[in-house]
Write an enzyme that holds these catalytic residues in place. Structure first.
Site, short mmCIF file in Angstrom:
data_model
loop_
_atom_site.label_atom_id
_atom_site.label_comp_id
_atom_site.label_asym_id
_atom_site.label_seq_id
_atom_site.Cartn_x
_atom_site.Cartn_y
_atom_site.Cartn_z
CG LEU A 106 13.25 37.96 34.27
CD1 LEU A 106 14.26 38.94 34.85
CD2 LEU A 106 13.79 37.33 33.00
N GLY A 107 10.88 34.92 36.90
CA GLY A 107 10.78 33.90 37.94
C GLY A 107 9.69 34.25 38.93
CE LYS A 108 3.12 33.63 40.96
NZ LYS A 108 3.00 32.95 42.26
N GLY A 109 8.39 33.18 43.03
CA GLY A 109 8.67 32.44 44.26
C GLY A 109 7.70 32.86 45.35
CB ALA A 110 7.59 31.89 48.93
CB THR A 134 6.14 37.82 40.22
OG1 THR A 134 5.15 36.93 40.77
CG2 THR A 134 6.37 37.47 38.78
CB VAL A 135 11.84 38.32 39.31
CG1 VAL A 135 12.92 39.22 38.70
CG2 VAL A 135 12.14 38.10 40.80
CE LYS A 138 11.94 38.79 45.56
NZ LYS A 138 13.05 38.24 46.39
CG ASP A 146 18.30 31.55 50.31
OD1 ASP A 146 18.35 30.30 50.45
OD2 ASP A 146 17.43 32.13 49.65
#
Length: 378
Positions: A16-20, A23-24, A37, A132
């Site tokens: 679904l998404g990847k960030g610092a 990964t989700v 997550k 945030d």
């Protein structure tokens, strides 16, 4: 109560998404879908494991219709993760880009801001500053209502000896498609070249009564954070004003050609509005007051903001009962997996493979959106 998850029994359908932070994944768990997550402790930067433990602790305490619920968690030698309900509607930024002219109508803005305001009100009542808020962190549930996500930048705030009234919202921080960049720095006057402070520096910040940590997303950072003068709940009201501006005008009010210009605008520029003054532009102006002590919401928190003219007529206690939110996600194809799904352990192992090997496929979730959202009835 959150359950203990068995990683070996979890099969991800897609990323679904990847960030610092990690990964989700979209995961089939029993008979329903969850967002999982996962953080790689062995390679995660910026004290990721500690921050992950913090986010899990926050989620475990939340109980609100516009905030996520911790469904379960796991921790192994190299990985740790936690599951929350899956929101098939994507995020508010994605939804905005599906609209004509990439903006929402005032009625739709009022609906989303009202629900976000209620979520922030609940967090603040728990002495938690979110820190945030941005469109990418506002997700749309299957019901069409919102939920906030990503709490690794949040912090618990405690009253000082000179300010013990629970009605005060300016409690000092005692702990410390176009992706937007998050920053977690030392005070501006001593900012290192790195975008993140070291764990040791983070611990030093935690010991001070007023947080001077540089935390947030570039275009949403409040002026008091830039000035390094300490900050509290009022940073969330500033971010709410920036979010409102972006929803109605399609751009944030202080965005410059580069980071330096953006920060200068945050400190010095007065937001500009097109057309005659309205209740919405007045709300945004009061939320974007550069002096936090004069900002709407500083004295009585969310209650003060709810009383603004822009929210006149909103039935706050009945928001969850709104049957026709502006947008309802389609159920078609939102859970279509890769050919055989993804093995989570294998996914993280592939990230450590030599560059010559093909990278693991990463793609954004595919959602079927209505081209335009309709005005809610509430």
């Amino acid at each position: 109560m959150a359950e203990e998850l068995d990683l070996d029994n979890l099969k991800a359908l897609k990323v679904l998404g990847k960030g610092a932070m990690g990964t989700v994944f979209l995961v089939q768990h029993n008979s329903y879908h969850v967002a999982l997550k996962v953080v790689d402790k062995s390679s995660s930067l910026h004290d990721g494991a500690r921050r992950a433990h913090w986010e899990i602790s926050v989620l475990s305490r939340l109980s609100h219709p516009f905030l996520p619920t911790l469904l379960g968690s796991f921790e192994s030698n190299n990985l740790m993760g936690w599951a929350v309900p899956y929101c098939p509607g994507g995020d508010l930024n994605h939804l905005r880009y599906r609209q004509t002219d990439h903006v929402f109508s005032p009625a739709v803005v009022r609906f989303y801001l009202a629900e976000i305001l209620c979520a922030l009100h609940h967090l603040h009542s728990m002495h938690i500053a979110y820190r945030d808020l941005k469109p990418e962190n506002v997700l749309i549930q299957q019901s069409g209502h919102v939920t906030l996500t990503d709490f690794d930048l949040s912090r618990t705030l405690s009253p000082t000896k000179t300010n013990t009234s629970p009605s005060k919202s300016h409690i000092p921080d005692t702990a410390p498609r176009k992706p937007r960049r998050n920053f977690r720095w030392a005070p501006l006057t001593k900012a290192p070249k790195s975008a993140r402070v070291t764990p040791a520096a983070r611990r030093a910040v935690l010991s001070f009564e007023h947080s001077k940590s540089f935390v947030g997303t570039e275009e949403y950072i409040a002026p008091e954070v830039l000035r390094g003068e300490g900050h509290g709940f009022a940073v969330d009201w500033w971010a709410l004003g920036v979010l409102a501006h972006e929803m109605v005008y399609g751009t944030t009010p202080f965005k410059g050609k580069n980071r330096k210009e953006t920060f200068r605008n945050v400190l010095l520029k007065t937001p500009e509005f097109v057309g005659k003054k309205t209740a919405l532009t007045d709300l945004i102006s009061q939320l974007l007051e550069k002096d936090p002590s004069k900002r709407l919401g500083y004295v009585r928190g969310a209650t003060e903001i709810k009383e603004h003219e822009f929210f006149r007529g909103v039935k706050w206690d009945l928001l969850t009962e709104v049957m026709r939110p502006p947008f309802i996600p389609s159920r078609d194809d939102v859970t279509k997996p890769f050919a055989d799904g993804l093995d989570i352990r294998g996914y993280f192992q592939s990230l450590k493979s030599p560059p010559s090997l093909p990278p693991s496929p990463l793609r954004s979730p595919s959602f079927e959106f209505q081209k335009n959202v309709s005005s809610p009835e509430f």
